[in-house]
Scaffold this motif. Structure first.
Motif, PDB file in Angstrom:
ATOM      1  N   ARG A 193     -22.821  -2.281  -2.115  1.00  0.00           N
ATOM      2  CA  ARG A 193     -22.427  -1.036  -2.780  1.00  0.00           C
ATOM      3  C   ARG A 193     -22.061   0.036  -1.760  1.00  0.00           C
ATOM      4  O   ARG A 193     -21.207   0.884  -2.008  1.00  0.00           O
ATOM      5  CB  ARG A 193     -23.554  -0.556  -3.696  1.00  0.00           C
ATOM      6  N   GLU A 194     -22.724  -0.008  -0.609  1.00  0.00           N
ATOM      7  CA  GLU A 194     -22.424   0.963   0.439  1.00  0.00           C
ATOM      8  C   GLU A 194     -21.041   0.723   1.046  1.00  0.00           C
ATOM      9  O   GLU A 194     -20.322   1.658   1.378  1.00  0.00           O
ATOM     10  CB  GLU A 194     -23.478   0.883   1.545  1.00  0.00           C
ATOM     11  N   THR A 195     -20.680  -0.546   1.202  1.00  0.00           N
ATOM     12  CA  THR A 195     -19.432  -0.883   1.889  1.00  0.00           C
ATOM     13  C   THR A 195     -18.247  -0.967   0.949  1.00  0.00           C
ATOM     14  O   THR A 195     -17.098  -0.995   1.387  1.00  0.00           O
ATOM     15  CB  THR A 195     -19.575  -2.230   2.623  1.00  0.00           C
ATOM     16  N   GLY A 196     -18.495  -1.011  -0.365  1.00  0.00           N
ATOM     17  CA  GLY A 196     -17.396  -1.076  -1.323  1.00  0.00           C
ATOM     18  C   GLY A 196     -16.959  -2.497  -1.605  1.00  0.00           C
ATOM     19  O   GLY A 196     -17.418  -3.452  -0.985  1.00  0.00           O
ATOM     20  N   LYS A 197     -16.043  -2.638  -2.573  1.00  0.00           N
ATOM     21  CA  LYS A 197     -15.572  -3.948  -2.984  1.00  0.00           C
ATOM     22  C   LYS A 197     -14.463  -4.437  -2.058  1.00  0.00           C
ATOM     23  O   LYS A 197     -13.840  -3.665  -1.346  1.00  0.00           O
ATOM     24  CB  LYS A 197     -15.094  -3.895  -4.433  1.00  0.00           C
ATOM     25  N   ASP A 198     -14.240  -5.741  -2.130  1.00  0.00           N
ATOM     26  CA  ASP A 198     -13.306  -6.387  -1.213  1.00  0.00           C
ATOM     27  C   ASP A 198     -12.005  -6.721  -1.946  1.00  0.00           C
ATOM     28  O   ASP A 198     -11.995  -7.505  -2.884  1.00  0.00           O
ATOM     29  CB  ASP A 198     -13.955  -7.670  -0.676  1.00  0.00           C
ATOM     30  N   TYR A 199     -10.896  -6.096  -1.500  1.00  0.00           N
ATOM     31  CA  TYR A 199      -9.584  -6.385  -2.092  1.00  0.00           C
ATOM     32  C   TYR A 199      -8.608  -6.935  -1.056  1.00  0.00           C
ATOM     33  O   TYR A 199      -7.430  -7.081  -1.341  1.00  0.00           O
ATOM     34  CB  TYR A 199      -8.972  -5.116  -2.690  1.00  0.00           C
ATOM     35  N   GLY A 200      -9.096  -7.212   0.143  1.00  0.00           N
ATOM     36  CA  GLY A 200      -8.179  -7.641   1.183  1.00  0.00           C
ATOM     37  C   GLY A 200      -7.225  -6.517   1.552  1.00  0.00           C
ATOM     38  O   GLY A 200      -7.625  -5.371   1.734  1.00  0.00           O
ATOM     39  N   ARG A 201      -5.920  -6.828   1.624  1.00  0.00           N
ATOM     40  CA  ARG A 201      -4.924  -5.812   2.000  1.00  0.00           C
ATOM     41  C   ARG A 201      -4.565  -4.885   0.845  1.00  0.00           C
ATOM     42  O   ARG A 201      -3.967  -3.826   1.055  1.00  0.00           O
ATOM     43  CB  ARG A 201      -3.643  -6.499   2.510  1.00  0.00           C
ATOM     44  N   GLN A 276      10.517  -9.136   1.376  1.00  0.00           N
ATOM     45  CA  GLN A 276       9.519  -9.222   2.434  1.00  0.00           C
ATOM     46  C   GLN A 276       8.757  -7.911   2.606  1.00  0.00           C
ATOM     47  O   GLN A 276       7.559  -7.920   2.920  1.00  0.00           O
ATOM     48  CB  GLN A 276      10.191  -9.604   3.756  1.00  0.00           C
ATOM     49  N   GLU A 277       9.414  -6.804   2.379  1.00  0.00           N
ATOM     50  CA  GLU A 277       8.744  -5.506   2.514  1.00  0.00           C
ATOM     51  C   GLU A 277       7.607  -5.386   1.506  1.00  0.00           C
ATOM     52  O   GLU A 277       6.538  -4.861   1.828  1.00  0.00           O
ATOM     53  CB  GLU A 277       9.751  -4.378   2.309  1.00  0.00           C
ATOM     54  N   ILE A 278       7.834  -5.878   0.290  1.00  0.00           N
ATOM     55  CA  ILE A 278       6.786  -5.852  -0.730  1.00  0.00           C
ATOM     56  C   ILE A 278       5.699  -6.870  -0.406  1.00  0.00           C
ATOM     57  O   ILE A 278       4.502  -6.581  -0.498  1.00  0.00           O
ATOM     58  CB  ILE A 278       7.389  -6.124  -2.125  1.00  0.00           C
ATOM     59  N   LEU A 279       6.101  -8.084  -0.014  1.00  0.00           N
ATOM     60  CA  LEU A 279       5.126  -9.131   0.293  1.00  0.00           C
ATOM     61  C   LEU A 279       4.158  -8.699   1.390  1.00  0.00           C
ATOM     62  O   LEU A 279       2.973  -9.055   1.372  1.00  0.00           O
ATOM     63  CB  LEU A 279       5.850 -10.411   0.728  1.00  0.00           C
ATOM     64  N   SER A 280       4.651  -7.920   2.344  1.00  0.00           N
ATOM     65  CA  SER A 280       3.805  -7.508   3.467  1.00  0.00           C
ATOM     66  C   SER A 280       2.652  -6.596   3.042  1.00  0.00           C
ATOM     67  O   SER A 280       1.700  -6.409   3.788  1.00  0.00           O
ATOM     68  CB  SER A 280       4.663  -6.795   4.522  1.00  0.00           C
ATOM     69  N   GLN A 281       2.751  -6.039   1.839  1.00  0.00           N
ATOM     70  CA  GLN A 281       1.707  -5.142   1.339  1.00  0.00           C
ATOM     71  C   GLN A 281       0.571  -5.899   0.642  1.00  0.00           C
ATOM     72  O   GLN A 281      -0.439  -5.308   0.295  1.00  0.00           O
ATOM     73  CB  GLN A 281       2.306  -4.140   0.359  1.00  0.00           C
ATOM     74  N   TYR A 282       0.786  -7.201   0.444  1.00  0.00           N
ATOM     75  CA  TYR A 282      -0.175  -7.978  -0.334  1.00  0.00           C
ATOM     76  C   TYR A 282      -0.827  -9.077   0.502  1.00  0.00           C
ATOM     77  O   TYR A 282      -0.327  -9.462   1.566  1.00  0.00           O
ATOM     78  CB  TYR A 282       0.515  -8.585  -1.558  1.00  0.00           C
TER      79      TYR A 282
END
Length: 346
Positions: A193-201, A276-282
């Motif tokens: 809870r202190e570190t928050g949830k994990d969503y990757g990029r 590719q510009e969009i893919l790089s955000q995920y």
């Protein structure tokens, strides 16, 4: 998944901890390492466990903050007490499970016994020798180890002080075999809870509805690090998450399809159709459907915020048609239009 046996027992499956806290296997091991927790596994019938007062694990190891001694020979081995039901393994030793289905080990830093009231007691070699004085182990140091060997042949007396085992036997360990004490579970939950949830990029933005946050969280939880989680487990996670949101069965089933990696979902669009510009955000493991859903949510939010739409979200039929144009099935498009709806618009 339920607790190991009776609900009064103070051990929780590691898989359940991951689901309850919405964290990945990598995050679980990292948090457990920070809290100096130990994972428990049942002692399989295929091995017998012995105690040695020599440090087989090495001088760089620690046990709950205590530095262990240097490497020594195994020395004399003694069979453990029949009350011992668990072997204990460090989070760092479990790390290969992030990328592998199972690991093997024959050396363990501690063991565990469960009392009649369900409470657990974890013992290193020193505390074990004090706990079972009848085994004449008084004076065992902090730095010993527990080792697994092949069981004695049928008809033989159990090996003792003068009948040393000779054939080592490693224990096969999967993520499903790991348990945590309820005390360590609480510490890991607090740390999570202190570190928050994990969503990757993926980053949570104003356009991200709560349900869309859950969708991205589930993608990381179940499919990062080349995981291939069972659809039934993912579906159960969404059902618990959205229990109070009054969504239909179709929305939950399609939420699972939305995050399935493209090679596991026959109706998926090709990532080649996404710039590719969009893919790089995920994240690398994000499905094409999830990316389309996020991008459409972002676009509709911007349109809603503009003056021309008078702060109104597009009609459901309009959103469904636009999702279908992006390659989503009509059922998935209908679920996506529900999932991306801003919380204030529900």
């Amino acid at each position: 998944m339920q607790a190991k046996s009776n609900s009064s027992y103070n051990i929780i499956p590691a898989v359940q901890v991951m689901q309850d806290l919405s964290i990945t296997i990598e995050t679980l091991f990292d948090l457990a390492k920070q809290e100096e927790s130990l994972f428990l596994i049942d002692i399989p019938d295929t091995v017998e466990v012995y105690i040695s007062d020599r440090d087989i694990l090495g001088s760089t190891k620690t046990y709950r903050g205590r530095q262990l001694g240097g490497v020594q020979e195994k020395g004399e081995l003694f069979p453990i007490h029949q009350d011992i039901k668990f072997l204990c393994i460090r989070p760092s030793e479990c790390m290969p499970l992030i990328h592998r289905e199972k690991i093997r080990s024959k050396l363990f830093i501690a063991v565990g016994t469960m009392h009649v009231d369900g409470t657990l007691e974890l013992l290193n070699t020193h505390s074990y020798s004090n706990r079972y004085p009848d085994q004449n182990l008084k004076g065992f140091n902090w730095f010993g180890s527990f080792l697994t060997y092949q069981p004695a042949l049928k008809g033989q007396n159990r090996p003792g002080k003068h009948h040393q085992p000779t054939a080592e036997a490693s224990v096969s360990i999967k993520i499903e075999d790991l348990f945590l004490t309820s005390e360590d579970y609480g510490k890991i939950a607090d740390r999570s809870r202190e570190t928050g949830k994990d969503y990757g990029r993926f980053k949570v933005e104003p356009w991200t509805s709560t349900m869309l946050i859950d969708l991205n969280e589930a993608s990381t939880l179940f499919f990062s690090n080349n995981q291939r989680s069972d659809k039934a487990i993912v579906k159960d996670w969404f059902q618990k998450k959205w229990n109070n949101k009054k969504v239909g069965r179709d929305v939950i089933e399609q939420a699972v399809n939305a995050i399935l990696p493209d090679d596991l979902y026959s109706h998926s669009d090709s990532l080649e159709h996404i710039g590719q510009e969009i893919l790089s955000q995920y994240n690398d493991y994000a499905s094409s459907a999830l990316i389309h859903i996020n991008e459409e949510a972002k676009r509709h939010w911007k349109d809603m915020e503009s003056n021309t739409t008078r702060n109104r979200l597009a009609k459901r039929d309009t959103m469904i048609s636009e999702f279908v144009e992006k390659g989503l099935t009509r059922k998935l498009a209908g679920a996506a239009s529900t999932i991306i709806r801003p919380d204030a618009s529900r």
